[in-house]
Every structure is written in C-alpha cells, then in structure tokens.
Design a protein around this motif. Sequence first.
Motif, PDB file in Angstrom:
ATOM      1  N   GLN A   1     -75.564 -58.840 -53.966  1.00 19.78           N
ATOM      2  CA  GLN A   1     -74.551 -57.919 -54.482  1.00 19.78           C
ATOM      3  C   GLN A   1     -73.203 -58.612 -54.692  1.00 19.78           C
ATOM      4  OE1 GLN A   1     -74.420 -54.220 -52.181  1.00 19.78           O
ATOM      5  NE2 GLN A   1     -76.530 -54.573 -51.562  1.00 19.78           N
ATOM      6  N   GLY A   2     -73.207 -59.941 -54.568  1.00 18.56           N
ATOM      7  CA  GLY A   2     -71.991 -60.700 -54.825  1.00 18.56           C
ATOM      8  C   GLY A   2     -71.069 -60.833 -53.637  1.00 18.56           C
ATOM      9  N   SER A   3     -71.539 -60.487 -52.437  1.00 16.06           N
ATOM     10  CA  SER A   3     -70.719 -60.602 -51.235  1.00 16.06           C
ATOM     11  C   SER A   3     -71.363 -61.593 -50.272  1.00 16.06           C
ATOM     12  CB  SER A   3     -70.576 -59.242 -50.536  1.00 16.06           C
ATOM     13  OG  SER A   3     -69.957 -58.304 -51.383  1.00 16.06           O
ATOM     14  N   GLU A   4     -70.529 -62.282 -49.532  1.00 11.82           N
ATOM     15  CA  GLU A   4     -71.040 -63.234 -48.548  1.00 11.82           C
ATOM     16  C   GLU A   4     -70.844 -62.669 -47.150  1.00 11.82           C
ATOM     17  OE1 GLU A   4     -70.362 -67.813 -46.942  1.00 11.82           O
ATOM     18  OE2 GLU A   4     -69.193 -67.034 -48.633  1.00 11.82           O
ATOM     19  N   LEU A   5     -71.945 -62.484 -46.441  1.00 11.31           N
ATOM     20  CA  LEU A   5     -71.873 -61.969 -45.081  1.00 11.31           C
ATOM     21  C   LEU A   5     -71.597 -63.120 -44.128  1.00 11.31           C
ATOM     22  CD1 LEU A   5     -72.312 -59.399 -43.307  1.00 11.31           C
ATOM     23  CD2 LEU A   5     -74.636 -60.248 -42.939  1.00 11.31           C
ATOM     24  N   LYS A   6     -70.555 -62.973 -43.323  1.00 14.06           N
ATOM     25  CA  LYS A   6     -70.207 -64.002 -42.350  1.00 14.06           C
ATOM     26  C   LYS A   6     -70.608 -63.543 -40.958  1.00 14.06           C
ATOM     27  CE  LYS A   6     -66.168 -65.640 -44.955  1.00 14.06           C
ATOM     28  NZ  LYS A   6     -64.693 -65.851 -44.901  1.00 14.06           N
ATOM     29  N   HIS A   7     -71.334 -64.400 -40.240  1.00 13.13           N
ATOM     30  CA  HIS A   7     -71.663 -64.119 -38.848  1.00 13.13           C
ATOM     31  C   HIS A   7     -70.519 -64.666 -37.997  1.00 13.13           C
ATOM     32  CE1 HIS A   7     -75.517 -62.616 -39.988  1.00 13.13           C
ATOM     33  NE2 HIS A   7     -75.913 -63.765 -40.476  1.00 13.13           N
ATOM     34  N   ILE A   8     -69.646 -63.773 -37.583  1.00 17.25           N
ATOM     35  CA  ILE A   8     -68.416 -64.171 -36.904  1.00 17.25           C
ATOM     36  C   ILE A   8     -68.688 -64.575 -35.459  1.00 17.25           C
ATOM     37  CG2 ILE A   8     -66.119 -63.363 -36.210  1.00 17.25           C
ATOM     38  CD1 ILE A   8     -66.302 -61.458 -38.690  1.00 17.25           C
ATOM     39  N   ASN A   9     -69.481 -63.785 -34.767  1.00 20.09           N
ATOM     40  CA  ASN A   9     -69.850 -64.108 -33.388  1.00 20.09           C
ATOM     41  C   ASN A   9     -71.355 -63.945 -33.228  1.00 20.09           C
ATOM     42  OD1 ASN A   9     -67.141 -64.504 -32.327  1.00 20.09           O
ATOM     43  ND2 ASN A   9     -66.877 -62.294 -32.537  1.00 20.09           N
ATOM     44  N   LYS A  10     -71.977 -64.879 -32.535  1.00 14.83           N
ATOM     45  CA  LYS A  10     -73.416 -64.814 -32.297  1.00 14.83           C
ATOM     46  C   LYS A  10     -73.704 -65.321 -30.894  1.00 14.83           C
ATOM     47  CE  LYS A  10     -76.026 -67.947 -34.237  1.00 14.83           C
ATOM     48  NZ  LYS A  10     -76.773 -68.713 -35.270  1.00 14.83           N
ATOM     49  N   LYS A  11     -74.518 -64.580 -30.163  1.00 19.19           N
ATOM     50  CA  LYS A  11     -74.927 -65.043 -28.843  1.00 19.19           C
ATOM     51  C   LYS A  11     -76.340 -64.555 -28.550  1.00 19.19           C
ATOM     52  CE  LYS A  11     -73.005 -61.164 -26.154  1.00 19.19           C
ATOM     53  NZ  LYS A  11     -72.118 -60.777 -25.030  1.00 19.19           N
ATOM     54  N   ILE A  12     -77.046 -65.315 -27.752  1.00 18.60           N
ATOM     55  CA  ILE A  12     -78.396 -64.950 -27.338  1.00 18.60           C
ATOM     56  C   ILE A  12     -78.411 -64.890 -25.820  1.00 18.60           C
ATOM     57  CG2 ILE A  12     -80.818 -65.644 -27.311  1.00 18.60           C
ATOM     58  CD1 ILE A  12     -80.307 -66.959 -30.037  1.00 18.60           C
ATOM     59  N   VAL A  13     -78.811 -63.745 -25.308  1.00 20.57           N
ATOM     60  CA  VAL A  13     -78.785 -63.498 -23.867  1.00 20.57           C
ATOM     61  C   VAL A  13     -80.202 -63.207 -23.387  1.00 20.57           C
ATOM     62  CG1 VAL A  13     -77.832 -62.056 -22.036  1.00 20.57           C
ATOM     63  CG2 VAL A  13     -76.454 -62.556 -24.067  1.00 20.57           C
ATOM     64  N   MET A  14     -80.588 -63.804 -22.277  1.00 21.50           N
ATOM     65  CA  MET A  14     -81.877 -63.500 -21.666  1.00 21.50           C
ATOM     66  C   MET A  14     -81.694 -62.283 -20.764  1.00 21.50           C
ATOM     67  SD  MET A  14     -83.830 -65.851 -22.923  1.00 21.50           S
ATOM     68  CE  MET A  14     -85.284 -65.754 -21.881  1.00 21.50           C
ATOM     69  N   GLU A  15     -82.358 -61.179 -21.121  1.00 21.29           N
ATOM     70  CA  GLU A  15     -82.198 -59.964 -20.327  1.00 21.29           C
ATOM     71  C   GLU A  15     -83.446 -59.101 -20.406  1.00 21.29           C
ATOM     72  OE1 GLU A  15     -79.781 -57.002 -23.278  1.00 21.29           O
ATOM     73  OE2 GLU A  15     -78.607 -58.608 -22.367  1.00 21.29           O
ATOM     74  N   ASP A  16     -83.574 -58.210 -19.439  1.00 22.08           N
ATOM     75  CA  ASP A  16     -84.719 -57.305 -19.392  1.00 22.08           C
ATOM     76  C   ASP A  16     -84.624 -56.309 -20.541  1.00 22.08           C
ATOM     77  OD1 ASP A  16     -87.036 -56.117 -18.468  1.00 22.08           O
ATOM     78  OD2 ASP A  16     -85.990 -54.828 -17.035  1.00 22.08           O
ATOM     79  N   PHE A  17     -85.752 -56.077 -21.232  1.00 17.50           N
ATOM     80  CA  PHE A  17     -85.755 -55.149 -22.357  1.00 17.50           C
ATOM     81  C   PHE A  17     -85.645 -53.706 -21.862  1.00 17.50           C
ATOM     82  CE2 PHE A  17     -88.279 -57.812 -25.707  1.00 17.50           C
ATOM     83  CZ  PHE A  17     -87.264 -58.755 -25.695  1.00 17.50           C
ATOM     84  N   PRO A  18     -84.922 -52.838 -22.592  1.00 15.86           N
ATOM     85  CA  PRO A  18     -84.921 -51.402 -22.273  1.00 15.86           C
ATOM     86  C   PRO A  18     -86.326 -50.826 -22.436  1.00 15.86           C
ATOM     87  CG  PRO A  18     -83.155 -51.969 -23.818  1.00 15.86           C
ATOM     88  CD  PRO A  18     -84.043 -53.164 -23.730  1.00 15.86           C
TER      89      PRO A  18
END
Length: 252
Positions: free
Chosen positions: A100-117
Amino acid sequence: MRKEVDKNSDEKLYKQVENILLELINEEPYSKGFYLPNELELMKRLNVSRHTVRKAMDSLVLRGLIIREKGRGTKVNLDRKKVKTTLNSWHSFTDEMFSQGSELKHINKKIVMEDFPDEIKDIFGLDRNKEYNGPVLYRESGINDSIDIYFQSYFNPGINLDKDEDFINGSFTKLYDYLEKNYGIFTVVSDEEVTAMMPTEELKEILDINDKIPVLCRKRLVYDKFGQKIEYNIGYYRADRFVYNISLKREV
C-alpha cells in the motif's frame, strides 16, 4: 446432530465436524447457552479423533461463536456474533503495508520465554496443568516513528523455537521468511478475527492513546501448507490510524 462424519467425502474431517457443530449450536438447548458435549463425547458420537474435534472447535472459538470456560466446558457465545471471511490472498502485515506504499517499522522487538496462557495452550493442544516455557514474540511497530501496533506471537512447540538461539536473540527481520529459510515452513492460511475494544491501561501506555481512542484487536491463527498450526498472533491497532478492509470475490 448427525452421528458421524462421511470418511469417504473429499471434505476434510475437521471441516465436517465444524459444520456439524454449527448446526448443533443453533439448536436448543445449546443456542441458549447450555454447555456443549465435551471432546471425548464428540469423539465417540462422530467417530473421529480428538485432534479432529479440537481443530473444529478451535475454529469456532476463533470465529467468536463459542467460548471455553476453564473448569466448566464450552458453550455458545451469547454476547456477540462474528462473520468469518475467506480471503483470496494473505501476506505478512509488513508486506501488506509495503503493497500500500507504506513502510512498517518494527520499533521495539523482544522475545521472552514464558508460560503460555490457558487459551494458547488449548490452541496448540498443551496440557493446561503443565507449565510450558516457550518463546513469545512482542513487537511494537508503526508507519513512522510512532508506535501504532502492538503484536504478541505464540508458536507451535513442535517447531522447537525455544532451542533456536538465533530466533530467541531476535536475529531476523521478517518472521515468515525466517521460518521458510530455517525450517522449511511455508505459512499459507490465516484464520482471523477482528474486534473493536477500548484500550487497557497497558495498551494506552504502549500506543500512547487516551480512553477515547478505541483499539482494533486482530487475532490470527496461521497454518502451514499441511494444515499444522504455526503461530497464534494478537495485534492491537490504533483505530484512529487503521481501517481493516476486506475484499471478497464471488466465484461464478
């Protein structure tokens, strides 16, 4: 309710079960909120595996037609009705924005090991009573430098991403490209649910909004070409900056 599925039919078993359940939830007493037969009962009645029953019920949960209540059972969702649409094409959200002519920027990204809900454990067939510490991907993204979308992604434990140091360290740009290149996983189907909601305190802080700006909540269950569940993604979008548009094509 029909007693069993047609195993000679070209239609997939879980889709047959899903259609049978659709008939069931529109009949009394279930249409008035009575609890549905449990998975074991449905297995026996329909002569199918528990996996088939669960996949059919997962689809109805995602469509907002039934709800699971912990320790009690599953019943018709009397609070809302949703329409599920089948789209002719599907992309990652980054690719959608680019098209659509827009660039999505991933400003913050983190991966956490945690128990699933519990809700996520149900989707991936995990035991609610056992702790599962798996990788959860959190992303804060936007069109410019502001945070407009907040994503949470959970992954099928069978992929073993919890043992992938590159993944856990976030050494990738596009998630689905990474899964294709490193695991040979091609995501091709997405079941989606979109609802409007008022922001929680957490979302107000992340998206920098006040009580008057609603949020679009987009839940996406992603399958590979073999029908295996790969990712369950929840995205929260600022409703003042996004419109969710669906185009349908009628086959004639």
